[in-house]
Design an enzyme around this catalytic site. Structure first.
Site, mmCIF file in Angstrom:
data_model
loop_
_atom_site.group_PDB
_atom_site.id
_atom_site.type_symbol
_atom_site.label_atom_id
_atom_site.label_comp_id
_atom_site.label_asym_id
_atom_site.label_seq_id
_atom_site.Cartn_x
_atom_site.Cartn_y
_atom_site.Cartn_z
ATOM 1 N N ALA A 116 18.045 -21.024 -7.128
ATOM 2 C CA ALA A 116 16.784 -21.769 -7.147
ATOM 3 C C ALA A 116 16.024 -21.656 -5.843
ATOM 4 O O ALA A 116 14.792 -21.727 -5.821
ATOM 5 C CB ALA A 116 17.067 -23.240 -7.458
ATOM 6 N N ASP B 106 -21.660 6.234 11.509
ATOM 7 C CA ASP B 106 -22.573 7.329 11.814
ATOM 8 C C ASP B 106 -23.764 7.261 10.863
ATOM 9 O O ASP B 106 -23.616 6.916 9.689
ATOM 10 C CB ASP B 106 -21.872 8.674 11.636
ATOM 11 C CG ASP B 106 -20.773 8.883 12.654
ATOM 12 O OD1 ASP B 106 -20.997 8.578 13.827
ATOM 13 O OD2 ASP B 106 -19.682 9.335 12.260
ATOM 14 N N ASP C 110 -14.020 12.661 17.902
ATOM 15 C CA ASP C 110 -14.029 11.280 17.417
ATOM 16 C C ASP C 110 -12.630 10.685 17.333
ATOM 17 O O ASP C 110 -12.481 9.473 17.186
ATOM 18 C CB ASP C 110 -14.664 11.213 16.017
ATOM 19 C CG ASP C 110 -16.166 11.472 16.056
ATOM 20 O OD1 ASP C 110 -16.781 11.174 17.093
ATOM 21 O OD2 ASP C 110 -16.701 11.973 15.065
ATOM 22 N N GLU D 56 13.752 -14.283 -3.393
ATOM 23 C CA GLU D 56 13.828 -12.822 -3.482
ATOM 24 C C GLU D 56 12.503 -12.200 -3.905
ATOM 25 O O GLU D 56 12.297 -10.987 -3.769
ATOM 26 C CB GLU D 56 14.939 -12.404 -4.449
ATOM 27 C CG GLU D 56 14.630 -12.593 -5.927
ATOM 28 C CD GLU D 56 14.793 -14.037 -6.372
ATOM 29 O OE1 GLU D 56 14.411 -14.354 -7.498
ATOM 30 O OE2 GLU D 56 15.288 -14.864 -5.574
ATOM 31 N N ASP E 184 8.731 -13.699 -11.709
ATOM 32 C CA ASP E 184 8.634 -12.355 -11.133
ATOM 33 C C ASP E 184 7.403 -11.587 -11.599
ATOM 34 O O ASP E 184 6.598 -11.122 -10.775
ATOM 35 C CB ASP E 184 9.902 -11.548 -11.431
ATOM 36 C CG ASP E 184 11.040 -11.906 -10.479
ATOM 37 O OD1 ASP E 184 10.817 -12.756 -9.594
ATOM 38 O OD2 ASP E 184 12.135 -11.346 -10.619
#
Length: 857
Positions: free
Chosen positions: A282, A328, A602, A286, A696
Site C-alpha cells: 500500500a 535568428d 553558434d 513503485e 498504474d
C-alpha cells in the site's frame, strides 16, 4: 547503451586506438555520437522484462504473499496473487513497448545526417543508415558518419580530438588508390587520406568512400571497451528518487510495525506477515519512476510530432521555465526566400514590384555584376534571388556571360564583409572582377568621397526602414598578369544597391503574441541593419524602439550589457560569436534562455543556453549536437508549440504525481488503522493489487494523454527552482488522501457498528474506495476547472481506464467465485449508490476550492 560481449576480450580491440582518451571521455563521446555510430538498442524481450519485474519490490511482495497463503493452506488466494504477477508483467510490457517506440522514433530523428551519392543522385540520410561503399559528401561543420577514404578534397581539415586526445585539427589529403586500400590506418597526424567516424570537419570540403561502420569503426572499437554508459539523470529524476527512497523507508517501517502489532495482539504471526505485506504494498510508491520515464519519453515524442526533436531529456522539463526566446531572423521568423524588391543605381530608386517586360537600362549592370559575384548554381537565398532576376529579365541579353571562365574567388571574411569573383573571357585580355557584400564594406572597397557615402547611406536607410536587406555591388577591371592577394588591390567602381525582402513566416505574429501572453520575451538576433530589423520587428509585434548593434555590444562591459538586455528585444549587425555574450548576459540577469543557431560558430552559445535550439533544415551537425532541441522545419511557431507542450507535459506530470500520492494515503491508512484498533482486516494483498491495476494505467497513460489547460500559455513561466514535489503540492495531495481516508473509514466503522458482518463491511468499504479513486482521477484532471467543466475535454484513454475499473468492480462483486476470493458479500444497488455518493463526497471540498480560487496551485 550497452555493448555485447566481454569488452576486455573484444576481438581486435587495441586501447592504443583511444590515445589520451579516458573512460569518462569515451562515455561522453558515445553519448554525443555513439547512438548514430553503433547499432540502435533493440526492444527488450518479454523474458528480459520479466526478469526486471522479478527484481521489483511489488513482485517480491506478491510472491511472498503467495507463499504465506500456501503456508496457511489457502491455495486459491495463493494462485490469485501469483497470477497477478503475470498481469503486472503485461502492464509493464505495454509501458516498456510504448516508451521504446517513442525513443526509437526519436533515435531515428536525432541521428546526425549524412549527404551521400546513391544511384548518381545526392541524398540526405541519417548517419546510422550509411553503409560501406557509399560515397559521402563532407562539408565544414559535418560530423563524419563512418570511417572512410577520401577520393577528393579541397583544404579539408578534421578535428579528431575525441579519438586521439589532440586538440589541433589535422590536414587531410586525397587517396591515390582508394580501391586498393584494404585497411584504414589509425587516426592521428597530418596528410592521411582517411576520415573517421565521430570526427568533425572544421574546414574545406571533400568526397569520401565509406569503408567501415558501426562497431567496426575506430570509435566503435572504443565502444566495445565500455560495457555500459549511464544516461544522465535529470533534476526531476533525482527529486523523484529522493521521494521514493523516503516513502520506501516509511513503508518498510510501517510494515514492521504492522507485523509486530498484529502478531503480539492476535497471536498469529503468519497473518501478521500477510498484513505487513499488504501494508508494504500500500505504501511503496513503485509508480513514481515509471510515470516519470513514460512522461518524459512520450513527451519528447509528442514534441517531435510538432517538428521539434528533443536531443536531451532535461529540455522537456526546462521548456516550461523559459523566459526569453532568442531567435535568428532569417529563416526562423522569415521564410528565407529572398526576392529583389528595389534597386538603387545612378542616384535613383527602381521598384521591381510587378515589373513586366524588361528592366530599366540603368539597373542592368547592377544585376549583371550581382550574378557574376554569386555562385553559378547558388544555394544561398540572396544569390538565388539574383539568378532568378537575371533569368527573368536578362537571359536574352549580352549581360549573361555563360562563356566566361571563373579564375579566382576572394571569400567573405570577418574583417571584410565582401566577396569577389574574378572572371576572364576568351575575347578580352583583362580580368573582370565582380564584388558584392555589406554596403559599408563595398563603400570601403570603392574609396568613395564623403558626399557619395552620405547619398548611399540615405538610400540604405530608406530601404532598411521598409524591412529590406541591402547589399552593395561593385565592379573592377584588372590588366596585370598576376592577381593580387587581397580585394583592396583592385580599383573598384560602385554600381549600386540591391534591396531584398524576406517575407515573415505565416503565423509568426500570432506566435509572438502568444509568447507575450505566456510571459516569454522574444529577442530577435540578425546580421541585418537596424532599420531592417526594426521593420521586421514591427511586422511581428516586437518592441522596436530600442536596438543594440554588434559594434555597440562589442564596446559594452558585461555589467552594461546585463542592464541593456533587460528591455531590448532587437539585436542587429550581430556576428555568431557575440551570441555567447548575449546568452551569458541574459542568464546573469536571471532569465531562462532558449537560443537558436545553425552554424559552427553558434555551438558555444547553444551549449551555454538553458535550452539550445539548432536549425534542422539548414543547421550544421555541430550546432545540432550542441543543442538540446532541433527545430526540424526552422519555423519559430514550432518553438512556441514546443513550449506549450513542455508546459502541458509538466502540468500533467504534476497531476499524475499528486494523484499517486493522494490515493496511497487511504490505502495505507486502511491497512494500518484496523491493525492498531484490533478491527477485522479490510485489505489483503489481492485487494491492493486490484487497486494497483487501476492506478498504474491511470497515472502513466490517462494523465499523460490529458489535453493542456486552457490557460497554459496565459501564465508566467514556471520557476525552475520550484520543485515538482513542493510543500503546497504535497500538502494538497495528502489532504485529498486524508479526506478519502476519513470517508472510507467512516463507511467501514458504520458497517461494523451496525453489525453488517465482516464480508459486507469489506465490500462496502472497498466499493467506496473505488468510487473515491475515480473521483480523485476526475478532480485531478484539472486544478483550475471543475469535473463538470472537464467532462467535455476528450481523453479516450481516461474513459477506457475508468470503464475497465467499473467492469472489474462489477466482476468481483457479482461473480460468486471472485466475490468469495476477495472476501466480499453481495451488495444491492442501493448499497452501491450509497458507496458512490460517499466516495464522491470525499472530493467535493477540492471542487469547491477550485471554484472559489480559480486555481489551487
Amino acid at each position: 547503451m550497452g555493448f555485447e560481449g566481454d569488452p576486455l576480450q573484444a576481438e581486435n580491440f587495441d586501447i592504443s586506438t583511444a590515445k589520451g582518451l579516458s573512460e569518462a571521455d569515451a562515455a561522453r563521446l558515445l553519448r554525443e555520437v555513439g547512438h548514430n555510430e553503433l547499432p540502435s538498442s533493440k526492444p527488450r524481450s518479454v523474458f528480459a522484462i520479466a526478469f526486471e519485474v522479478a527484481r521489483e519490490p511489488m513482485f517480491l511482495l506478491l510472491v511472498a504473499g503467495g507463499i504465506v497463503y500456501m503456508m496457511l493452506g489457502d491455495l486459491q488466494e495463493a494462485l490469485m496473487l501469483l497470477g497477478f504477477v503475470f498481469v503486472v508483467m503485461g502492464i509493464t510490457l505495454y509501458q516498456e513497448r510504448k516508451t521504446e517506440r517513442a525513443l526509437e522514433a526519436l533515435r531515428d530523428l536525432s541521428s546526425p545526417r549524412a549527404m551521400v551519392i546513391r544511384d548518381g543522385a545526392e541524398r540526405r540520410i541519417a548517419g546510422r543508415d550509411v553503409v560501406p561503399g557509399d560515397l559521402v559528401i563532407l562539408s565544414e561543420g559535418d560530423r563524419v558518419p563512418a570511417d572512410s577514404i577520401l577520393l577528393a578534397c579541397t583544404n579539408l581539415s578534421a578535428d579528431e580530438s575525441l579519438l586521439t586526445g589532440e586538440s589541433i585539427s589535422v590536414r587531410k589529403v586525397c587517396s591515390e588508390d582508394a580501391e586498393g586500400m584494404r585497411e584504414i590506418a589509425r587516426p592521428g597526424g597530418d596528410d592521411l587520406p582517411f576520415v573517421y567516424s565521430g570526427s568533425l570537419v572544421v574546414q574545406g570540403q571533400g568526397v569520401a568512400m565509406v569503408k567501415a561502420t558501426g562497431i567496426n569503426t575506430e570509435i566503435g572499437k572504443i565502444g566495445r571497451a565500455l560495457q555500459k554508459v549511464e544516461p544522465e539523470e535529470t533534476a526531476l529524476q533525482k527529486e523523484t528518487n529522493r521521494l521514493v527512497r523516503d516513502l520506501a523507508i516509511l513503508g518498510l517501517s510501517l510494515c514492521l510495525i504492522v507485523v509486530i502489532a498484529f502478531g503480539m495482539t492476535r497471536d498469529s504471526w503468519l497473518q501478521g506477515i500477510l498484513a505487513g505485506i499488504t501494508m508494504a504494498m500500500a505504501v511503496l510508491p513503485e509508480e513514481f519512476p515509471v510515470v516519470l520515464t513514460v512522461f518524459l519519453a512520450l513527451g519528447a515524442w509528442r514534441i517531435s510530432q510538432n517538428s521539434v526533436l528533443t536531443r536531451r531529456m532535461p529540455a522537456v522539463e526546462t521548456l516550461g521555465s523559459a523566459t526569453v526566446l532568442c531567435v535568428d531572423k532569417t529563416g526562423t521568423l522569415t521564410l528565407n526566400r529572398m526576392n529583389v524588391r528595389r534597386i538603387f543605381a545612378n542616384g535613383k530608386f527602381f521598384d521591381l514590384d510587378g515589373a513586366k517586360g524588361s528592366l530599366p537600362e540603368d539597373v542592368h549592370e547592377v544585376v549583371e555584376f550581382s550574378i557574376l559575384a554569386s555562385q553559378i548554381d547558388p544555394f544561398d537565398p540572396m544569390e538565388k534571388a539574383f539568378k532568378k532576376l537575371g533569368d527573368e529579365y536578362l537571359a536574352r541579353t549580352e549581360h549573361i556571360h555563360r562563356d566566361w571562365e571563373l579564375v579566382k574567388e576572394y571569400p567573405l571574411s570577418r574583417k571584410l564583409l565582401t566577396m569577389s569573383r574574378v572572371w576572364r573571357s576568351q575575347s578580352r585580355r583583362e580580368y573582370v572582377i565582380a564584388a558584392k557584400g555589406a554596403p559599408e564594406a563595398i563603400e570601403d572597397l570603392c574609396h568613395l568621397d564623403p558626399a557619395r557615402q552620405d547619398e548611399i547611406s540615405e538610400a540604405i536607410q530608406a530601404m532598411g526602414r521598409e524591412g529590406m536587406r541591402v547589399l552593395g555591388v561593385a565592379a573592377a577591371i584588372f590588366r596585370e598578369a598576376d592577381l593580387p592577394e587581397g580585394q583592396h588591390d583592385f580599383d573598384f567602381r560602385f554600381l549600386g544597391l540591391i534591396g531584398m525582402e524576406d517575407p515573415v513566416r505565416p503565423g509568426v505574429p500570432e506566435a509572438v503574441r502568444e509568447c507575450h501572453c505566456a510571459g516569454i520575451r522574444v529577442v530577435m538576433i540578425t546580421g541585418d541593419y537596424p532599420g531592417t530589423a526594426q521593420a521586421i520587428g514591427r511586422q511581428i509585434g516586437l518592441p522596436s524602439e530600442r536596438v543594440v548593434t554588434g559594434p555597440e555590444l562589442e564596446k559594452m562591459s558585461d555589467l552594461e550589457l546585463q542592464a541593456r538586455v533587460r528591455d531590448v528585444c532587437i539585436f542587429s549587425r550581430m556576428v555568431p560569436e557575440q551570441k555567447l555574450r548575449l546568452v551569458r548576459a541574459l542568464e546573469a540577469a536571471g532569465e531562462i534562455v532558449a537560443m537558436t543557431g545553425d552554424g559552427v560558430n553558434d555551438a558555444p552559445a547553444l551549449k551555454a543556453a538553458d535550452i539550445g535550439i539548432a536549425m534542422g533544415g539548414r543547421g550544421t551537425d555541430v550546432a545540432r549536437e550542441a543543442a538540446s532541441l532541433v527545430l526540424l522545419d526552422d519555423d519559430f511557431s514550432s518553438i512556441v508549440r514546443a513550449v506549450r507542450l513542455g508546459r502541458r507535459i509538466y502540468d500533467n506530470l504534476k497531476k499524475a504525481m499528486a494523484y499517486i500520492l493522494a490515493i496511497h494515503v487511504p490505502i495505507a491508512g486502511m491497512s494500518l488503522i484496523p491493525v492498531l484498533l484490533d478491527w477485522p482486516l479490510i485489505f489483503f494483498p489481492v485487494q491492493v493489487v486490484f487497486l494497483e491495476l487501476i492506478i498504474d494505467p491511470t497515472c502513466s497513460v490517462a494523465f499523460e494523454a490529458e489535453p493542456e489547460e486552457a490557460d497554459v500559455m496565459k501564465r508566467p513561466p514556471r520557476d525552475p527552482e520550484r520543485p515538482l514535489f513542493s510543500k503546497h503540492m504535497l500538502g494538497l495531495s495528502v489532504l485529498q488522501g486524508l479526506m478519502v481516508l476519513v470517508i472510507v473509514l467512516a463507511v467501514y466503522a458504520l458497517s461494523i457498528y451496525r453489525g453488517q458482518g465482516e464480508a459486507e463491511a469489506r465490500a462496502l468499504t472497498y466499493t467506496t474506495l473505488i468510487a473515491a479513486n475515480l473521483g480523485l482521477i476526475l478532480t485531478n484532471r484539472s486544478w483550475s476547472r471543475t469535473i463538470m467543466d472537464t467532462l467535455s475535454t476528450p481523453n479516450p484513454a481516461l474513459w477506457w481506464v475508468m470503464g475497465g475499473a467499473l467492469v472489474f468492480l462489477a466482476a468481483v462483486l457479482y461473480n460468486p467465485f471472485l466475490r468469495e476470493l476477495f472476501g466480499f458479500a453481495y451488495l444491492h444497488p442501493i448499497d452501491i449508490a450509497i458507496c458512490f455518493m460517499a466516495g464522491t463526497t470525499s472530493i467535493l471540498w477540492f471542487e469547491g476550492l477550485k471554484m472559489a480560487t480559480g486555481r489551487v496551485e
